[in-house]
Scaffold this motif. Sequence first.
Motif, PDB file in Angstrom:
ATOM      1  N   SER A   1      -0.919  -8.253   2.716  1.00  0.00           N
ATOM      2  CA  SER A   1      -1.759  -7.981   1.551  1.00  0.00           C
ATOM      3  C   SER A   1      -0.913  -7.871   0.289  1.00  0.00           C
ATOM      4  N   SER A   2       0.205  -7.155   0.406  1.00  0.00           N
ATOM      5  CA  SER A   2       1.094  -6.981  -0.743  1.00  0.00           C
ATOM      6  C   SER A   2       1.710  -8.311  -1.170  1.00  0.00           C
TER       7      SER A   2
ATOM      8  N   GLU B   1      -0.785 -10.432  -3.142  1.00  0.00           N
ATOM      9  CA  GLU B   1      -0.948  -9.898  -4.494  1.00  0.00           C
ATOM     10  C   GLU B   1       0.245 -10.269  -5.379  1.00  0.00           C
TER      11      GLU B   1
ATOM     12  N   ARG C   1       0.585 -12.914  -8.711  1.00  0.00           N
ATOM     13  CA  ARG C   1       1.112 -12.481 -10.006  1.00  0.00           C
ATOM     14  C   ARG C   1       2.319 -13.329 -10.398  1.00  0.00           C
TER      15      ARG C   1
END
Length: 631
Positions: free
Chosen positions: A617-618, A621, A625
């Motif tokens: 998940s990290s 993300e 970005r």
Amino acid sequence: MNYLRAENLSKRYGERVLFENISYTLAKGNRVALIAKNGTGKTSLLNILTGKDEPDSGSVIIDKHIKWAYLAQEPSFDKLDTVWEAVFNSDNEIIKAVADYEWCMEALNQDPNNESVQTKLQVAMEQMDVYQAWDIEARVHTILTHLNLQHHLNHTAEQLSGGQKKRLALARVLIQSPDMLILDEPTNHLDIPMIEWLEAYLKSQDITLLLVTHDRYFLDNVCTEIIELDLGTLYTYKGNYAYFLEKKQQRETYQAKEAEEARKLAKKELEWMRRQPKARTTKSKSRIDAYYATKEKAAFKKDDSQVEIVMQMKRMGGKILEVQQLTKNFGQLKIAEDFTYLFKPGERIGIIGKNGVGKSTFLNLLQGLEKPDSGKVVKGETIKFGYYGQRGLEIKEDKRVIEVITDIAEYLEVGKGVKLTAIALLRMFLFDPKKQHNFVSTLSGGEKRRLYLLTILMEKPNFLILDEPTNDLDIETLNVLEEFLESYEGCLLVVTHDRYFMDTLVDKLFVFEGEGYIRDFNGNYQDYLNELEDKKLAAYAAKQEANKPSLPTVKEQAKPVEKKKLSFKEQRELQELEQEIEKLNQEKASLEDMLAKGSESHEELLSWSQSLESIKSSLDEKELRWLDLTD
């Protein structure tokens, strides 16, 4: 530690016995799938375990120190409750604190200067601190967003569709963060991205699960144990679906052999029983008891009934279906825009896309049930559609099963000179003679869907259109349906959230990507996933290559390309992101290696799995970005 214990449960409806004297213990940390044929008592058993129904005999004990929740197959709500009110309808003090805080925030959005609400907000924030509920508040928004309910928060329950109600019920039980979760068909009415999110979510939680599902990928990805309810008896299998199939076959083979030996012995003992010995000694009584035990074993009969039918479909000509510049909008929602396609004989196409993008409307457009805004659909003269819709069978509940079929035809041609009667057809579709004369109202949801499928095939279509055919069908029926469709020679167009079903049957996809764009993709769903992953990796590699310093060419020096410069803060963020992404990829690889090697400790495996999901998940993300900054 045992969370749930069921002892000697029995349940019957009239003469029909669902199960008798079954026992089961659900231990902390277990993730268990319950499998059974439609109509054999899966939902009845869950209702008894959760206190929604009473057994005829036996008892159920749930640890009173744990929190638990139940997702019913047909959830109910107060029809005047909004989605928001239904989500927070809980006795849990933490959930109440989050509800008060969210109410205050919503009220301030309406009236920012309301001093009374500002005072209440201060109290609500203090309660959030007391219960350390800020993570819960974030999880609420995550769950509602992934289940596509975030835009319906002020709608009342009576305004929601059946699928939205099921997703709302799922959101409600997940938000409670229970220790034990019991789910009846949780993937029904979820699109594929929702199912994949739910899989990852459940795997990342320290939760005990008991669920009924027909989704074989979901079962394999989430559960570690299978229990099967078969002929009123419960069997346990410690493994995945493939292991279950292997052991089930072994069990039935052994039982069939044991039954054959028991029948021979029972015949001999029956002669002794008929002599009616007058002296009922202890020895003779034990022999009588042994006779009845032998008779029970001899009664076992392996159910080999299967939905096997080779259908003689209508002749198909050279022209199938031609779609020319099809465009359809509902207000601001674009279903299709300038879509053109020429169907070929024997094509097998799956349709995927998020809920609400218009997949069912698209099927109606192809059949002429909806009119396009522009463009046209031209059907070949020999094409006969067979449409299996989500609404199911719309017939009177007081009609008998046999009458539903004979109203269409008394028999079906399945080959040259070969005809099958309605009774024989119903037997093939697992309706025994007794059930054939029952009223439709007595059938389970899955049995009604099975009957509906038979009514479609009775029409001998050469172009099958299936809209969510897997809903409410048991796994055994799904396997047989897949076998039938694999040999089906006509065109097949299917909308389904069942990835296993999709991968087995289709070789092409129509991907609804939004804004009316329908992509023609060659391959099944797993091929599509692989392509998405390859594109993501390629984009990441390309960005890394683009960031490498290089000497400009003469032309570039003469005409420098204007680029938007990053601020100092953004440059620093970009550098930190690259370091963090590299570190997370290393941690991800390490965890995947440890999980592959395995561990005897359940807690250790659970911890690794949770860490892996968190890292994934990290990574997603941070990579998004990183792409934004490098663009």
